[in-house]
Write a protein that holds these residues in place. Sequence first.
Motif, PDB file in Angstrom:
ATOM      1  N   ASN A 197      -6.921  -5.243   5.750  1.00  0.00           N
ATOM      2  CA  ASN A 197      -5.834  -5.162   4.781  1.00  0.00           C
ATOM      3  C   ASN A 197      -4.513  -5.557   5.415  1.00  0.00           C
ATOM      4  OD1 ASN A 197      -6.996  -3.914   2.235  1.00  0.00           O
ATOM      5  ND2 ASN A 197      -7.681  -2.416   3.744  1.00  0.00           N
ATOM      6  N   ALA A 237      -3.962  -3.894   0.406  1.00  0.00           N
ATOM      7  CA  ALA A 237      -3.901  -2.561   0.995  1.00  0.00           C
ATOM      8  C   ALA A 237      -5.045  -1.743   0.421  1.00  0.00           C
ATOM      9  CB  ALA A 237      -2.560  -1.883   0.694  1.00  0.00           C
ATOM     10  N   PHE A 290      -1.881  -3.976   5.065  1.00  0.00           N
ATOM     11  CA  PHE A 290      -1.411  -2.701   5.617  1.00  0.00           C
ATOM     12  C   PHE A 290      -2.571  -1.722   5.519  1.00  0.00           C
ATOM     13  CE2 PHE A 290       1.046   1.265   5.818  1.00  0.00           C
ATOM     14  CZ  PHE A 290       1.838   0.986   6.921  1.00  0.00           C
ATOM     15  N   TYR A 303       2.404   6.990   1.974  1.00  0.00           N
ATOM     16  CA  TYR A 303       1.166   6.463   2.536  1.00  0.00           C
ATOM     17  C   TYR A 303       0.182   7.589   2.813  1.00  0.00           C
ATOM     18  CZ  TYR A 303       3.693   2.079   3.242  1.00  0.00           C
ATOM     19  OH  TYR A 303       4.409   0.936   3.047  1.00  0.00           O
ATOM     20  N   PRO A 348       2.713  -1.742  -0.902  1.00  0.00           N
ATOM     21  CA  PRO A 348       3.263  -1.255   0.364  1.00  0.00           C
ATOM     22  C   PRO A 348       4.676  -1.775   0.556  1.00  0.00           C
ATOM     23  CG  PRO A 348       1.738  -3.059   0.751  1.00  0.00           C
ATOM     24  CD  PRO A 348       1.646  -2.739  -0.708  1.00  0.00           C
TER      25      PRO A 348
END
Length: 223
Positions: free
Chosen positions: A99, A25, A101, A4, A117
């Motif tokens: 989003n 995401a 994530f 990430y 993700p």
Amino acid sequence: MPYYDPRIVPAHGGPAANVYLVNEAPGPSEAEALIPLFGQQGANLYHSLRKARISWALAEMEFCWPIKSLDNANLSHLKRNCSKRGFLDLRSEHIKCTNAFPQWPKTDEHSTDFVDPNKVDVLSPSNLKRLKGEIPKRHTVLLVCGEFAYLACSGKKIVEPSTRERTALTADELKCINERLGSSFMCGWYMGHTRRWGLNVEKTSAVLKQVAGAVHWAIERAD
């Protein structure tokens, strides 16, 4: 396991927005700008709103959506970025974008790709707390854009997502989502990934017009 990007992309929307749009995401454009749906997916939303004849989306002259944020050597690009920023400000008055994530998932630290993700991260207590904190009571309409967005909102995996694209969320789904998020959504739609909205422009426009009716957005007649 994805890597990430450390940059957190917050929700983007002003105090008057009453539509809550959850995307999958952020990607590289969003991580750079710290604005959801800033790159190609922002362009997809922009064009879809205009094709649906939503009045506020037609308020400014049409422009070619720039994917990259800035190019100081190109005056035309700078003008298009100025138009883009103006539209994003306008969009924030009507739609809060976020989003499933908030960090860009990619293969490794030096990669520029995009991967899904981790489901565990999407369902984590900290991510749920973030989503809950983004939703005031005035949000009445929910747009769920993609499988991970559905997972984040409902806590469940969507069944046969391709057949659900651009369909209304059921009463049971809304109840589940509202209980999970502490929200008060009156209606919502599973829209599928924004990159697929252009595959059926008429159906996408029809749903966006229903959204407009639910939140009292004006629709302009086609010439």
